[in-house]
Design a protein around this motif. Sequence first.
Motif, PDB file in Angstrom:
ATOM      1  N   LEU A  18      42.676  48.863  45.992  1.00  0.00           N
ATOM      2  CA  LEU A  18      42.823  47.864  44.929  1.00  0.00           C
ATOM      3  C   LEU A  18      44.183  47.182  44.965  1.00  0.00           C
ATOM      4  CD1 LEU A  18      41.019  49.597  41.920  1.00  0.00           C
ATOM      5  CD2 LEU A  18      40.075  48.241  43.787  1.00  0.00           C
ATOM      6  N   ALA A  19      45.197  47.869  45.497  1.00  0.00           N
ATOM      7  CA  ALA A  19      46.501  47.215  45.645  1.00  0.00           C
ATOM      8  C   ALA A  19      46.401  46.005  46.556  1.00  0.00           C
ATOM      9  CB  ALA A  19      47.524  48.207  46.193  1.00  0.00           C
ATOM     10  N   LEU A  20      45.498  46.055  47.522  1.00  0.00           N
ATOM     11  CA  LEU A  20      45.334  44.962  48.468  1.00  0.00           C
ATOM     12  C   LEU A  20      44.284  43.952  48.015  1.00  0.00           C
ATOM     13  CD1 LEU A  20      45.527  47.098  51.719  1.00  0.00           C
ATOM     14  CD2 LEU A  20      47.183  45.360  51.021  1.00  0.00           C
ATOM     15  N   THR A  21      43.175  44.434  47.467  1.00  0.00           N
ATOM     16  CA  THR A  21      42.066  43.526  47.134  1.00  0.00           C
ATOM     17  C   THR A  21      42.115  43.013  45.700  1.00  0.00           C
ATOM     18  OG1 THR A  21      40.545  45.252  46.337  1.00  0.00           O
ATOM     19  CG2 THR A  21      40.595  44.823  48.728  1.00  0.00           C
ATOM     20  N   GLY A  22      42.745  43.775  44.805  1.00  0.00           N
ATOM     21  CA  GLY A  22      42.810  43.361  43.411  1.00  0.00           C
ATOM     22  C   GLY A  22      41.602  43.709  42.583  1.00  0.00           C
ATOM     23  N   GLY A  23      40.581  44.315  43.164  1.00  0.00           N
ATOM     24  CA  GLY A  23      39.388  44.668  42.401  1.00  0.00           C
ATOM     25  C   GLY A  23      38.201  44.977  43.295  1.00  0.00           C
ATOM     26  N   TYR A  24      38.048  44.219  44.343  1.00  0.00           N
ATOM     27  CA  TYR A  24      36.963  44.447  45.306  1.00  0.00           C
ATOM     28  C   TYR A  24      37.094  45.857  45.856  1.00  0.00           C
ATOM     29  CZ  TYR A  24      34.057  43.523  49.463  1.00  0.00           C
ATOM     30  OH  TYR A  24      33.082  43.538  50.446  1.00  0.00           O
ATOM     31  N   ARG A  25      35.965  46.618  45.857  1.00  0.00           N
ATOM     32  CA  ARG A  25      36.068  48.015  46.285  1.00  0.00           C
ATOM     33  C   ARG A  25      35.004  48.395  47.301  1.00  0.00           C
ATOM     34  NH1 ARG A  25      32.764  51.787  42.948  1.00  0.00           N
ATOM     35  NH2 ARG A  25      33.137  52.898  44.883  1.00  0.00           N
ATOM     36  N   LYS A  26      34.269  47.406  47.822  1.00  0.00           N
ATOM     37  CA  LYS A  26      33.266  47.722  48.829  1.00  0.00           C
ATOM     38  C   LYS A  26      33.927  47.950  50.196  1.00  0.00           C
ATOM     39  CE  LYS A  26      30.396  44.191  47.947  1.00  0.00           C
ATOM     40  NZ  LYS A  26      29.133  43.409  48.011  1.00  0.00           N
ATOM     41  N   THR A  27      33.188  48.604  51.075  1.00  0.00           N
ATOM     42  CA  THR A  27      33.693  48.986  52.388  1.00  0.00           C
ATOM     43  C   THR A  27      32.847  48.324  53.467  1.00  0.00           C
ATOM     44  OG1 THR A  27      34.310  51.145  51.460  1.00  0.00           O
ATOM     45  CG2 THR A  27      34.265  50.963  53.854  1.00  0.00           C
ATOM     46  N   PRO A  28      33.492  47.797  54.519  1.00  0.00           N
ATOM     47  CA  PRO A  28      34.920  47.769  54.807  1.00  0.00           C
ATOM     48  C   PRO A  28      35.553  46.479  54.300  1.00  0.00           C
ATOM     49  CG  PRO A  28      33.763  46.899  56.698  1.00  0.00           C
ATOM     50  CD  PRO A  28      32.711  47.247  55.660  1.00  0.00           C
ATOM     51  N   ARG A  46      43.275  29.817  37.371  1.00  0.00           N
ATOM     52  CA  ARG A  46      43.093  31.262  37.348  1.00  0.00           C
ATOM     53  C   ARG A  46      41.603  31.546  37.323  1.00  0.00           C
ATOM     54  NH1 ARG A  46      46.494  35.011  38.701  1.00  0.00           N
ATOM     55  NH2 ARG A  46      45.502  36.425  37.214  1.00  0.00           N
ATOM     56  N   VAL A  47      41.134  32.335  38.271  1.00  0.00           N
ATOM     57  CA  VAL A  47      39.707  32.571  38.415  1.00  0.00           C
ATOM     58  C   VAL A  47      39.444  34.040  38.706  1.00  0.00           C
ATOM     59  CG1 VAL A  47      39.306  30.219  39.286  1.00  0.00           C
ATOM     60  CG2 VAL A  47      39.704  32.106  40.907  1.00  0.00           C
ATOM     61  N   SER A  48      38.174  34.393  38.641  1.00  0.00           N
ATOM     62  CA  SER A  48      37.718  35.683  39.142  1.00  0.00           C
ATOM     63  C   SER A  48      36.599  35.442  40.135  1.00  0.00           C
ATOM     64  CB  SER A  48      37.226  36.588  38.002  1.00  0.00           C
ATOM     65  OG  SER A  48      36.004  36.105  37.479  1.00  0.00           O
ATOM     66  N   ILE A  49      36.505  36.324  41.112  1.00  0.00           N
ATOM     67  CA  ILE A  49      35.418  36.291  42.091  1.00  0.00           C
ATOM     68  C   ILE A  49      34.825  37.693  42.155  1.00  0.00           C
ATOM     69  CG2 ILE A  49      34.797  35.993  44.515  1.00  0.00           C
ATOM     70  CD1 ILE A  49      36.905  33.864  44.744  1.00  0.00           C
ATOM     71  N   ALA A  50      33.499  37.754  42.111  1.00  0.00           N
ATOM     72  CA  ALA A  50      32.808  39.041  42.153  1.00  0.00           C
ATOM     73  C   ALA A  50      31.505  38.882  42.923  1.00  0.00           C
ATOM     74  CB  ALA A  50      32.532  39.558  40.744  1.00  0.00           C
ATOM     75  N   ALA A  51      31.031  39.976  43.512  1.00  0.00           N
ATOM     76  CA  ALA A  51      29.737  39.966  44.185  1.00  0.00           C
ATOM     77  C   ALA A  51      28.633  39.687  43.184  1.00  0.00           C
ATOM     78  CB  ALA A  51      29.500  41.303  44.869  1.00  0.00           C
ATOM     79  N   GLU A  52      27.557  39.074  43.648  1.00  0.00           N
ATOM     80  CA  GLU A  52      26.434  38.741  42.772  1.00  0.00           C
ATOM     81  C   GLU A  52      25.730  39.995  42.248  1.00  0.00           C
ATOM     82  OE1 GLU A  52      23.744  36.364  45.011  1.00  0.00           O
ATOM     83  OE2 GLU A  52      24.985  34.553  44.928  1.00  0.00           O
ATOM     84  N   THR A  53      25.590  41.016  43.088  1.00  0.00           N
ATOM     85  CA  THR A  53      24.778  42.171  42.696  1.00  0.00           C
ATOM     86  C   THR A  53      25.554  43.465  42.858  1.00  0.00           C
ATOM     87  OG1 THR A  53      23.775  42.144  44.914  1.00  0.00           O
ATOM     88  CG2 THR A  53      22.560  41.058  43.141  1.00  0.00           C
ATOM     89  N   GLY A  92      28.297  46.177  43.597  1.00  0.00           N
ATOM     90  CA  GLY A  92      29.755  46.206  43.627  1.00  0.00           C
ATOM     91  C   GLY A  92      30.355  44.960  43.017  1.00  0.00           C
ATOM     92  N   THR A  93      30.115  44.772  41.727  1.00  0.00           N
ATOM     93  CA  THR A  93      30.483  43.515  41.061  1.00  0.00           C
ATOM     94  C   THR A  93      31.867  43.526  40.422  1.00  0.00           C
ATOM     95  OG1 THR A  93      29.360  44.246  39.031  1.00  0.00           O
ATOM     96  CG2 THR A  93      28.069  42.944  40.607  1.00  0.00           C
ATOM     97  N   GLU A  94      32.702  44.502  40.777  1.00  0.00           N
ATOM     98  CA  GLU A  94      34.063  44.529  40.237  1.00  0.00           C
ATOM     99  C   GLU A  94      34.798  43.255  40.658  1.00  0.00           C
ATOM    100  OE1 GLU A  94      32.588  48.692  40.788  1.00  0.00           O
ATOM    101  OE2 GLU A  94      32.649  46.884  42.022  1.00  0.00           O
ATOM    102  N   PRO A  95      35.382  42.524  39.712  1.00  0.00           N
ATOM    103  CA  PRO A  95      35.987  41.230  40.049  1.00  0.00           C
ATOM    104  C   PRO A  95      37.398  41.358  40.594  1.00  0.00           C
ATOM    105  CG  PRO A  95      36.152  41.595  37.690  1.00  0.00           C
ATOM    106  CD  PRO A  95      35.392  42.773  38.245  1.00  0.00           C
ATOM    107  N   THR A  96      37.768  40.374  41.393  1.00  0.00           N
ATOM    108  CA  THR A  96      39.153  40.161  41.791  1.00  0.00           C
ATOM    109  C   THR A  96      39.642  38.901  41.094  1.00  0.00           C
ATOM    110  OG1 THR A  96      38.926  41.233  43.950  1.00  0.00           O
ATOM    111  CG2 THR A  96      40.685  39.602  43.730  1.00  0.00           C
ATOM    112  N   GLU A  97      40.818  38.972  40.472  1.00  0.00           N
ATOM    113  CA  GLU A  97      41.374  37.823  39.757  1.00  0.00           C
ATOM    114  C   GLU A  97      42.599  37.298  40.492  1.00  0.00           C
ATOM    115  OE1 GLU A  97      42.177  38.869  35.723  1.00  0.00           O
ATOM    116  OE2 GLU A  97      40.089  39.412  35.291  1.00  0.00           O
ATOM    117  N   GLY A  98      42.778  35.984  40.394  1.00  0.00           N
ATOM    118  CA  GLY A  98      43.955  35.383  41.014  1.00  0.00           C
ATOM    119  C   GLY A  98      43.918  33.876  40.893  1.00  0.00           C
TER     120      GLY A  98
END
Length: 312
Positions: A44-54, A258-265, A267-273
């Motif tokens: 999360l330090a790198l992605t900001g919220g996205y947690r899927k692999t890889p 300022r926006v958020s981006i998240a997967a549609e289905t 692993g929908t944890e958002p990344t903000e920036g």
Amino acid sequence: MQDLILHHYPTSPFSEKIRLILGYKQLAWKSVIIPSIMPKPDVLALTGGYRKTPFLQVGADIYCDTALICDVLERRQPSPTLYPTHSKGVARVLAQWADTTLFWAAMAYNLSPRGAAAMFAGAPPEVAKAFAADRGAMSTGMTRLRPGDATAAYKSYLRRLANMLESQPFLLGEAPTVADFAAYHPLWFSRVRNAVMGDILNATPAVLAWMDRLAALGHGSFDKIDSGDAIAVAAASQPLALGDEPFQDEHGIALGSRVSIAAETFGTEPTEGELVAATRMHYTLRRTDERAGTVHVHFPRIGYVLRALDAA
């Protein structure tokens, strides 16, 4: 040229897709092993919220989703190509089907009661419970196939893949494309990660032979580093200059918002920036982390939802 750093774990099917592409293109890379379930503080330090692999790191640029990672690797090493001119469109469409419809049928089959019992045999009960809770949180609201329905669908999909391989070594011809790697990884999970479920593949020997050809490509050459080293690489780097692809506004959201981006289905944890690019095929957010510094986090458009955040 900055190193390719793949954040993955050995039993991740989508990671195997990318590891094989790295091998096919004979690319050198750095391997960072990440946890298979939350918490993932260094991720999360790198992605900001996205947690899927890889996910793939190149300096202070973070690339999410294997569809986008494939494009990054293609730019890094155009030959051998994942997208042959004569079948570029069908390869992408087939890969998207494999990464979604085929994948979810395969995983519902693999994680049926028999498969789940085999996967966690010998592990303490809390390990299976933690995994189930983690994946349950990632799939909230998703419709999941029941094991019987998944098995029937998986068998049908395997026969269709076998049909494509009757007169050629790979799905679309004489050389693999992105479609082969996308179709391979759910089947790899059945055959390698949860081998007790691999007997479903025996009815399609052409598929098994094709899998052997892909597996023989290997994973290329890599060195192991830890996640702290990867974060230090990001902190010591600057994001790459954005290309000159035109801004494509589909949402009425201006660059700099300022926006958020998240997967549609899943692993929908958002990344903000801050939205700094929205091109025909991808989005880029600029964000700052106290450990990783300023990074650009990149997402494909397909499969992701862009939302403006309230100014307040």
